[in-house]
Enzyme design. Structure first.
Site, PDB file in Angstrom:
ATOM      1  N   ARG A  51       0.794  -1.133   0.204  1.00 31.76           N
ATOM      2  CA  ARG A  51       0.167   0.158   0.177  1.00 31.76           C
ATOM      3  C   ARG A  51       0.718   1.367  -0.048  1.00 31.76           C
ATOM      4  NH1 ARG A  51      -2.488  -3.919   1.998  1.00 31.76           N
ATOM      5  NH2 ARG A  51      -0.658  -4.234   2.837  1.00 31.76           N
ATOM      6  N   THR A  52       1.710   1.456   1.012  1.00 28.92           N
ATOM      7  CA  THR A  52       2.379   2.465   1.305  1.00 28.92           C
ATOM      8  C   THR A  52       3.214   3.026  -0.129  1.00 28.92           C
ATOM      9  OG1 THR A  52       2.436   2.177   3.441  1.00 28.92           O
ATOM     10  CG2 THR A  52       3.909   3.952   2.931  1.00 28.92           C
ATOM     11  N   LYS A  80      26.546  -3.118  -0.598  1.00 27.71           N
ATOM     12  CA  LYS A  80      28.011  -2.822  -0.343  1.00 27.71           C
ATOM     13  C   LYS A  80      28.554  -1.793   0.789  1.00 27.71           C
ATOM     14  CE  LYS A  80      27.230  -2.184  -5.268  1.00 27.71           C
ATOM     15  NZ  LYS A  80      27.137  -1.108  -6.335  1.00 27.71           N
ATOM     16  N   ARG A 101      10.881   3.933   3.493  1.00 24.60           N
ATOM     17  CA  ARG A 101      10.764   2.935   4.578  1.00 24.60           C
ATOM     18  C   ARG A 101      11.797   2.088   4.854  1.00 24.60           C
ATOM     19  NH1 ARG A 101       5.818  -1.234   4.594  1.00 24.60           N
ATOM     20  NH2 ARG A 101       4.769   0.934   5.068  1.00 24.60           N
ATOM     21  N   HIS A 129       4.713   5.580  11.855  1.00 23.60           N
ATOM     22  CA  HIS A 129       4.365   5.605  10.281  1.00 23.60           C
ATOM     23  C   HIS A 129       3.079   6.813  10.294  1.00 23.60           C
ATOM     24  CE1 HIS A 129       2.820   4.139   6.583  1.00 23.60           C
ATOM     25  NE2 HIS A 129       3.083   2.786   6.814  1.00 23.60           N
TER      26      HIS A 129
HETATM   27  N1   CP Z   1      -0.425   0.001   5.990  1.00 25.80           N
HETATM   28  C1   CP Z   1       0.888  -0.344   5.548  1.00 25.80           C
HETATM   29  O1   CP Z   1       1.779   0.140   5.853  1.00 25.80           O
HETATM   30  O2   CP Z   1       0.860  -1.505   4.376  1.00 25.80           O
HETATM   31  P1   CP Z   1       2.134  -1.579   3.427  1.00 25.80           P
HETATM   32  O3   CP Z   1       3.273  -2.522   4.565  1.00 25.80           O
HETATM   33  O4   CP Z   1       1.587  -2.746   2.384  1.00 25.80           O
HETATM   34  O5   CP Z   1       2.771  -0.425   2.980  1.00 25.80           O
END
Ligand code: CP
Length: 368
Positions: A51-52, A80, A101, A129
């Site tokens: 999703r993100t 590396k 991320r 998040h």
């Molecule tokens: N909700 C969420 O962060 O989903 P993903 O891990 O698929 O990005």
């Protein structure tokens, strides 16, 4: 020019403004198709995501911008030995904004200190998040018509559930929000949220391990997956992963007006039979998330265009401990990156309590 690493980097007014922009984007999609023309988003995903990453990419493409990036660390020069700091400086030469991320807590913060473009935290380990929280807030606003006067139950893995940490931080600034924390003992909320946010701002809260006991009181039920990837002890994960399963039967005890949220991915903590219940809002959250990310990208790029100077960091404030103690959290970015200054902010100097500036782990230090 600034970054969004924690949801508290945005004021309540700014969140209201993002919600209004996202609502307008939903109503008037054609008004935004060229807003990011000529701009480039870099999605740096060192940890899996569906999703993100894809919603960030869709968000940028739908506004006429373009996207570069990667979806796994193994295809990058990190293998590396390249640091987050160097990677961020490099990407600043190619893109206008970064969404990152990383499995290590504090990694996007390190990126923001080194990049010359805005950085958005797209999830850092079990820490926070913020853009999932933006999706959650828009969903709550659209479903319940308010962000004040709510009873919200968080159920499942409250220890490693970074979306829970960020949403509680965000809600701490709204009026009359009661938090019900539903988890087994092993997966309770970390201290930096329980004491550092909930108790500090005087929010009402209750802790229980019994979902059935409280489900009837809730306006929002926020279910979470037990985060198997963060457990050191895999047997403990196997023992805890099925502790809470929301079924159609359990939903009979909930209010007709309750909304069920889940950041997804779901494993089996919500039965698929609940999906057809009008109170199930987790796929609406996915939809809403893309619009809040669009609104955030637009806001940060507009700010950067108006004021390209980087916001000064307060890290080297004389109150902070700099390279005096090291972070005890093995998931903190300071444990793997070379030459990052170990910085702790004071929480209660008289008691010698400090928190790591990157991951918020607590440590004691007395200067005798
Ligand atoms: N909700 C969420 O962060 O989903 P993903 O891990 O698929 O990005």
């Amino acid at each position: 020019m600034r970054s969004v690493i924690d949801i508290l980097d945005l004021t309540v007014d700014e969140i209201d403004e993002l919600i209004s922009t996202a609502e307008d984007m939903i109503e008037n999609p054609s008004a935004y198709t060229e807003k990011c023309k000529g701009k480039k988003l870099a999605t740096l995903f060192f940890e899996p995501s569906t999703r993100t990453r894809l919603s960030f990419e869709a968000a940028m493409l739908e506004m006429g911008g373009s996207v570069i990036g990667f979806s796994q660390a193994s295809s990058t020069s990190t293998t590396k030995g390249e640091t987050i700091a160097d990677t961020s400086k490099v990407i600043s030469c190619y893109a206008d904004i970064i969404a990152m991320r990383h499995p290590k807590e504090g990694a996007p913060f390190v990126a923001s200190l080194n990049a010359s473009i805005p950085v958005i935290n797209a999830g850092d380990g079990g820490h926070c998040h913020p853009t999932q929280t933006l999706a959650d807030l828009l969903t709550i606003h659209r479903e319940q018509g308010r962000l004040n006067n709510l009873v919200i139950g968080f159920c499942g893995d409250l220890k490693y559930g970074r979306t829970v940490h960020s949403l509680i931080s965000a809600l701490s600034r709204y009026e009359n929000v009661t938090i019900i924390l539903i988890s087994p003992e092993e997966l309770k909320l970390p201290g930096y949220i329980k004491y550092g946010v909930i108790e500090k701002c005087g929010m009402k809260y209750v802790e229980t391990d019994d979902l059935d006991e409280v489900i009837g009181d809730l306006d929002i039920l926020y279910m979470t997956r037990v985060q198997g990837e963060r457990f050191v002890d895999k047997d403990e994960y196997l023992r805890l992963r099925d502790k809470y399963i929301l079924t159609a039967e359990k939903m009979k005890s909930a209010k007709e007006s309750m909304s069920v949220l889940h950041p997804l991915p779901r494993v089996n903590e919500i039965s698929v039979k609940v999906d057809s219940d009008p109170r199930a809002c987790y796929f609406k959250q996915v939809y809403n998330g893309k619009f809040m990310r669009r609104a955030l990208i637009l806001k940060l790029l507009s700010e950067a265009a108006q004021d390209p100077k980087k916001k000064e960091s307060d890290l080297y404030n004389s109150e902070n401990l700099i390279n005096v103690i090291k972070c005890p959290n093995s998931a903190c970015i300071t444990t793997t990156e070379q030459e990052i200054d170990h910085i702790f902010r004071p929480i209660d100097k008289a008691k010698g309590i400090y928190r790591c500036a990157y991951c918020e782990a607590k440590e004691k230090y007395f200067n005798n």
